[in-house]
Design a protein around this motif. Structure first.
Motif, PDB file in Angstrom:
ATOM      1  N   LEU A  38       0.813  -1.217   0.000  1.00  0.00           N
ATOM      2  CA  LEU A  38       0.000   0.000   0.000  1.00  0.00           C
ATOM      3  C   LEU A  38       0.850   1.272   0.000  1.00  0.00           C
ATOM      4  O   LEU A  38       0.491   2.258  -0.647  1.00  0.00           O
ATOM      5  N   HIS A  39       1.966   1.270   0.707  1.00  0.00           N
ATOM      6  CA  HIS A  39       2.829   2.457   0.721  1.00  0.00           C
ATOM      7  C   HIS A  39       3.437   2.694  -0.662  1.00  0.00           C
ATOM      8  O   HIS A  39       3.545   3.834  -1.118  1.00  0.00           O
ATOM      9  N   SER A  40       3.839   1.624  -1.317  1.00  0.00           N
ATOM     10  CA  SER A  40       4.380   1.765  -2.677  1.00  0.00           C
ATOM     11  C   SER A  40       3.303   2.243  -3.642  1.00  0.00           C
ATOM     12  O   SER A  40       3.566   3.035  -4.537  1.00  0.00           O
ATOM     13  N   TYR A  41       2.098   1.760  -3.444  1.00  0.00           N
ATOM     14  CA  TYR A  41       0.977   2.186  -4.295  1.00  0.00           C
ATOM     15  C   TYR A  41       0.710   3.683  -4.122  1.00  0.00           C
ATOM     16  O   TYR A  41       0.510   4.404  -5.099  1.00  0.00           O
ATOM     17  N   ALA A  42       0.735   4.150  -2.877  1.00  0.00           N
ATOM     18  CA  ALA A  42       0.532   5.585  -2.628  1.00  0.00           C
ATOM     19  C   ALA A  42       1.659   6.412  -3.250  1.00  0.00           C
ATOM     20  O   ALA A  42       1.416   7.483  -3.816  1.00  0.00           O
ATOM     21  N   ALA A  43       2.886   5.906  -3.172  1.00  0.00           N
ATOM     22  CA  ALA A  43       4.019   6.630  -3.785  1.00  0.00           C
ATOM     23  C   ALA A  43       3.853   6.670  -5.305  1.00  0.00           C
ATOM     24  O   ALA A  43       4.135   7.694  -5.935  1.00  0.00           O
ATOM     25  N   GLN A  44       3.398   5.584  -5.897  1.00  0.00           N
ATOM     26  CA  GLN A  44       3.181   5.551  -7.346  1.00  0.00           C
ATOM     27  C   GLN A  44       2.061   6.515  -7.753  1.00  0.00           C
ATOM     28  O   GLN A  44       2.148   7.162  -8.795  1.00  0.00           O
ATOM     29  N   HIS A  46       1.333   9.277  -6.215  1.00  0.00           N
ATOM     30  CA  HIS A  46       1.928  10.614  -6.106  1.00  0.00           C
ATOM     31  C   HIS A  46       2.776  10.919  -7.349  1.00  0.00           C
ATOM     32  O   HIS A  46       2.711  12.026  -7.902  1.00  0.00           O
ATOM     33  N   LEU A  47       3.575   9.952  -7.783  1.00  0.00           N
ATOM     34  CA  LEU A  47       4.387  10.144  -8.993  1.00  0.00           C
ATOM     35  C   LEU A  47       3.509  10.331 -10.223  1.00  0.00           C
ATOM     36  O   LEU A  47       3.837  11.124 -11.115  1.00  0.00           O
ATOM     37  N   LEU A  48       2.382   9.625 -10.269  1.00  0.00           N
ATOM     38  CA  LEU A  48       1.462   9.767 -11.389  1.00  0.00           C
ATOM     39  C   LEU A  48       0.865  11.171 -11.429  1.00  0.00           C
ATOM     40  O   LEU A  48       0.751  11.780 -12.494  1.00  0.00           O
ATOM     41  N   SER A  53       0.773  16.532 -13.974  1.00  0.00           N
ATOM     42  CA  SER A  53       0.978  17.973 -13.859  1.00  0.00           C
ATOM     43  C   SER A  53       2.068  18.434 -14.837  1.00  0.00           C
ATOM     44  O   SER A  53       1.917  19.468 -15.498  1.00  0.00           O
ATOM     45  N   ALA A  54       3.139  17.671 -14.931  1.00  0.00           N
ATOM     46  CA  ALA A  54       4.207  18.015 -15.873  1.00  0.00           C
ATOM     47  C   ALA A  54       3.703  17.929 -17.315  1.00  0.00           C
ATOM     48  O   ALA A  54       4.085  18.746 -18.157  1.00  0.00           O
ATOM     49  N   GLN A  55       2.836  16.968 -17.583  1.00  0.00           N
ATOM     50  CA  GLN A  55       2.281  16.844 -18.931  1.00  0.00           C
ATOM     51  C   GLN A  55       1.399  18.044 -19.266  1.00  0.00           C
ATOM     52  O   GLN A  55       1.444  18.568 -20.382  1.00  0.00           O
ATOM     53  N   LYS A  56       0.608  18.508 -18.295  1.00  0.00           N
ATOM     54  CA  LYS A  56      -0.218  19.709 -18.513  1.00  0.00           C
ATOM     55  C   LYS A  56       0.660  20.918 -18.809  1.00  0.00           C
ATOM     56  O   LYS A  56       0.371  21.694 -19.718  1.00  0.00           O
ATOM     57  N   ASP A  57       1.730  21.084 -18.022  1.00  0.00           N
ATOM     58  CA  ASP A  57       2.638  22.214 -18.239  1.00  0.00           C
ATOM     59  C   ASP A  57       3.292  22.133 -19.613  1.00  0.00           C
ATOM     60  O   ASP A  57       3.413  23.141 -20.316  1.00  0.00           O
ATOM     61  N   ALA A  58       3.710  20.927 -20.001  1.00  0.00           N
ATOM     62  CA  ALA A  58       4.352  20.758 -21.305  1.00  0.00           C
ATOM     63  C   ALA A  58       3.361  21.029 -22.433  1.00  0.00           C
ATOM     64  O   ALA A  58       3.718  21.635 -23.448  1.00  0.00           O
ATOM     65  N   SER A  59       2.118  20.601 -22.260  1.00  0.00           N
ATOM     66  CA  SER A  59       1.106  20.856 -23.296  1.00  0.00           C
ATOM     67  C   SER A  59       0.834  22.350 -23.433  1.00  0.00           C
ATOM     68  O   SER A  59       0.697  22.858 -24.548  1.00  0.00           O
ATOM     69  N   ALA A  60       0.762  23.057 -22.309  1.00  0.00           N
ATOM     70  CA  ALA A  60       0.536  24.498 -22.360  1.00  0.00           C
ATOM     71  C   ALA A  60       1.709  25.205 -23.044  1.00  0.00           C
ATOM     72  O   ALA A  60       1.506  26.099 -23.874  1.00  0.00           O
TER      73      ALA A  60
END
Length: 109
Positions: A38-44, A46-48, A53-60
């Motif tokens: 479960l901790h690894s799932y929560a970390a994944q 968060h990374l997702l 967010s980075a994809q939105k910034d790159a698209s803009a």
């Protein structure tokens, strides 16, 4: 002989529950903190979120650059305006042009 039977009975009564409790603890720990827990799932997750967010910034940013590039196409540029602006920024004039000097604090643009 009596003591051997008692030891066998005690061992038979404690070893299976101890093994079961040990296995339960092992699998419980892996469910929470293991590689796929479960901790690894929560970390994944968060990374997702960070990746989205980075994809939105790159698209803009890509949209901004696409708009700028579209403005550079041949049909979008007025050659007279571009020529005038380039010569005013470089402080150049042709021999057949009339130059009107402006004061130091009077800006054209």
């Amino acid at each position: 002989m009596q003591l051997g039977k008692i030891i066998k009975r005690v061992m038979g009564a404690t070893i299976p529950p101890a093994l079961f409790i040990g296995l339960t603890a092992y699998f419980g720990w892996n469910v929470m903190r293991g590689e796929h827990g479960l901790h690894s799932y929560a970390a994944q997750l968060h990374l997702l979120d960070e990746a989205r967010s980075a994809q939105k910034d790159a698209s803009a940013e890509q949209e901004v650059w696409l708009r700028r590039v579209r403005g550079l196409k041949e049909g979008a540029l007025d050659t007279d305006l571009l020529d005038e602006r380039a010569r005013s920024m470089q402080n150049l004039a042709r021999q057949d042009e009339i130059v009107v000097p402006y004061g130091e604090h009077d800006h054209l643009y």
